[in-house]
Scaffold this active site. Structure first.
Site, PDB file in Angstrom:
ATOM      1  N   ASN A  12       0.867  -1.180   0.000  1.00 17.26           N
ATOM      2  CA  ASN A  12       0.000   0.000   0.000  1.00 17.26           C
ATOM      3  C   ASN A  12       0.902   1.228   0.000  1.00 17.26           C
ATOM      4  O   ASN A  12       1.503   1.553   1.013  1.00 17.26           O
ATOM      5  CB  ASN A  12      -0.899  -0.034   1.246  1.00 17.26           C
ATOM      6  N   TRP A  13       0.967   1.885  -1.146  1.00 21.82           N
ATOM      7  CA  TRP A  13       1.888   3.028  -1.269  1.00 21.82           C
ATOM      8  C   TRP A  13       1.385   4.278  -0.552  1.00 21.82           C
ATOM      9  O   TRP A  13       2.117   5.247  -0.410  1.00 21.82           O
ATOM     10  CB  TRP A  13       2.114   3.374  -2.750  1.00 21.82           C
ATOM     11  N   LYS A  14       0.101   4.267  -0.188  1.00 16.41           N
ATOM     12  CA  LYS A  14      -0.517   5.460   0.423  1.00 16.41           C
ATOM     13  C   LYS A  14      -0.286   6.658  -0.505  1.00 16.41           C
ATOM     14  O   LYS A  14      -0.304   6.477  -1.717  1.00 16.41           O
ATOM     15  CB  LYS A  14       0.011   5.659   1.848  1.00 16.41           C
ATOM     16  N   HIS A 104      -9.357   1.259   5.073  1.00 16.00           N
ATOM     17  CA  HIS A 104      -8.068   1.420   5.751  1.00 16.00           C
ATOM     18  C   HIS A 104      -8.268   2.341   6.957  1.00 16.00           C
ATOM     19  O   HIS A 104      -9.077   3.272   6.908  1.00 16.00           O
ATOM     20  CB  HIS A 104      -7.034   2.005   4.783  1.00 16.00           C
ATOM     21  N   GLU A 106      -6.675   4.731   7.978  1.00 25.88           N
ATOM     22  CA  GLU A 106      -6.486   6.161   7.679  1.00 25.88           C
ATOM     23  C   GLU A 106      -7.741   6.751   7.042  1.00 25.88           C
ATOM     24  O   GLU A 106      -8.049   7.929   7.233  1.00 25.88           O
ATOM     25  CB  GLU A 106      -5.233   6.340   6.796  1.00 25.88           C
ATOM     26  N   GLU A 174      -5.098  -4.972  10.477  1.00 29.06           N
ATOM     27  CA  GLU A 174      -4.065  -3.960  10.698  1.00 29.06           C
ATOM     28  C   GLU A 174      -4.319  -3.248  12.029  1.00 29.06           C
ATOM     29  O   GLU A 174      -5.137  -2.310  12.079  1.00 29.06           O
ATOM     30  CB  GLU A 174      -4.091  -2.929   9.570  1.00 29.06           C
ATOM     31  N   GLY A 180       2.859   2.144  10.896  1.00 33.38           N
ATOM     32  CA  GLY A 180       3.838   3.228  10.817  1.00 33.38           C
ATOM     33  C   GLY A 180       4.579   3.496  12.118  1.00 33.38           C
ATOM     34  O   GLY A 180       5.292   4.493  12.228  1.00 33.38           O
ATOM     35  N   SER A 220       3.811  -2.257  10.279  1.00 34.18           N
ATOM     36  CA  SER A 220       5.263  -2.332  10.496  1.00 34.18           C
ATOM     37  C   SER A 220       5.876  -3.660  10.049  1.00 34.18           C
ATOM     38  O   SER A 220       6.812  -4.170  10.681  1.00 34.18           O
ATOM     39  CB  SER A 220       5.607  -2.022  11.955  1.00 34.18           C
ATOM     40  N   GLY A 241       3.056  -1.138   4.277  1.00 29.64           N
ATOM     41  CA  GLY A 241       3.044   0.292   3.978  1.00 29.64           C
ATOM     42  C   GLY A 241       4.436   0.788   3.653  1.00 29.64           C
ATOM     43  O   GLY A 241       4.957   0.565   2.553  1.00 29.64           O
ATOM     44  N   GLY A 242       5.089   1.425   4.629  1.00 31.17           N
ATOM     45  CA  GLY A 242       6.402   2.054   4.415  1.00 31.17           C
ATOM     46  C   GLY A 242       7.416   1.171   3.704  1.00 31.17           C
ATOM     47  O   GLY A 242       8.100   1.623   2.773  1.00 31.17           O
TER      48      GLY A 242
END
Ligand code: 13P
Length: 263
Positions: A12-14, A104, A106, A174, A180, A220, A241-242
């Site tokens: 997930n590149w966000k 998600h 977010e 998640e 993150g 993470s 993610g990251g």
């Protein structure tokens, strides 16, 4: 009868990487996996770029006949009409998206998406032939008050109440506190909640779909911890993610089978 679920490693590149950067990234990822002789049938790989990148990714995947899948990070619950800024599942399907992330944390947090909206979006995705990746997860506060699985199971129940028993969905667990933060859940925590989610799918829709549905862990995830999660029977992959923004790191996560014995 035992069902074999093909693991899915999803990035997930966000809100990162524009359309030019997306082309360079996907090209490098494909080369890295080709060099490693990655077997896409054994571990599926998907990326979730921003909307504005999807056409570029589609063009590259189709021109180079890549086995990589891709999808969007959200969609509208509506099919068309006066909804400024929204994107229809029909448009995503027209770009050959396989998946779409829904709910998600977010989106739930910054766009006030309720469980009902998440359920409507899931129904919209299925209506357009997309596979929804439905995200659920508890905050640190929920964890303290309700324990590990109550909130994710309750969030998923609203979705399960609105879909057909043969629906093809992916669930992503998640925990919000792990996203993150560098503080991933332990593999045992992830297994416990993924097992509870699978039981809730079985109770709502039957054992067959519960055995077929892939349940991912996200929060993470990195190359150094993926193998620990993948050893557990109810964890069928990861939503990253990251670490999905670094080609070498993401490629190493995808190749988790090669380091399964190292943790
Ligand atoms: P991180 O891997 O950066 O913790 O993000 C997880 C996530 O939110 C994926 O959807």
């Amino acid at each position: 009868m035992a069902v074999t679920r093909v693991p899915l490693i999803a990035g997930n590149w966000k809100m990162n990487l524009d359309h030019l950067q997306s082309i360079a990234f996907v090209q490098k990822l494909a080369w890295s996996l080709r060099d490693a002789k990655h077997d896409y049938a054994a571990t599926e790989v998907a990326v979730f770029p921003p909307y504005t990148d999807l056409r570029s990714v589609q063009t590259l995947v189709s021109a180079d006949k890549l086995e990589l899948r891709y999808g969007a990070q959200d969609l509208s619950q509506h099919d068309s009409g006066a909804y400024t800024g929204e994107i229809s599942g029909a448009f995503l399907k027209a770009l050959d998206c396989r998946y779409v992330i829904i709910g998600h944390s977010e989106r739930r947090q910054y766009h006030s998406e309720s469980d009902d909206v998440v359920a409507s979006k899931t129904v919209a995705a299925l209506r357009h032939g997309l596979v929804p990746v439905v995200c659920v997860g508890e905050t640190a506060d929920d964890l303290e008050k309700h324990g590990p699985s109550a909130v994710p199971v309750a969030q998923l129940a609203v979705v399960l109440g609105q879909i057909a028993a043969d629906a093809d969905i992916v669930v992503a667990y998640e925990p919000v506190w792990a996203i993150g933060s560098g503080q991933a859940a332990t593999p045992e925590q992830a297994q416990q909640v993924c097992a509870a989610l699978r039981e809730s799918i079985a109770a709502a829709l039957g054992d067959e779909i519960a055995q077929r549905t892939r349940i991912l862990y996200g929060g993470s995830v990195k190359a150094a911890n993926i193998a620990g999660f993948m050893k557990h029977r109810d964890v069928d992959g990861a939503l990253v993610g990251g670490a999905s923004l670094d080609v070498d790191e993401f490629s190493a996560i995808i190749r988790f089978r090669q380091h399964v014995g190292t943790v």
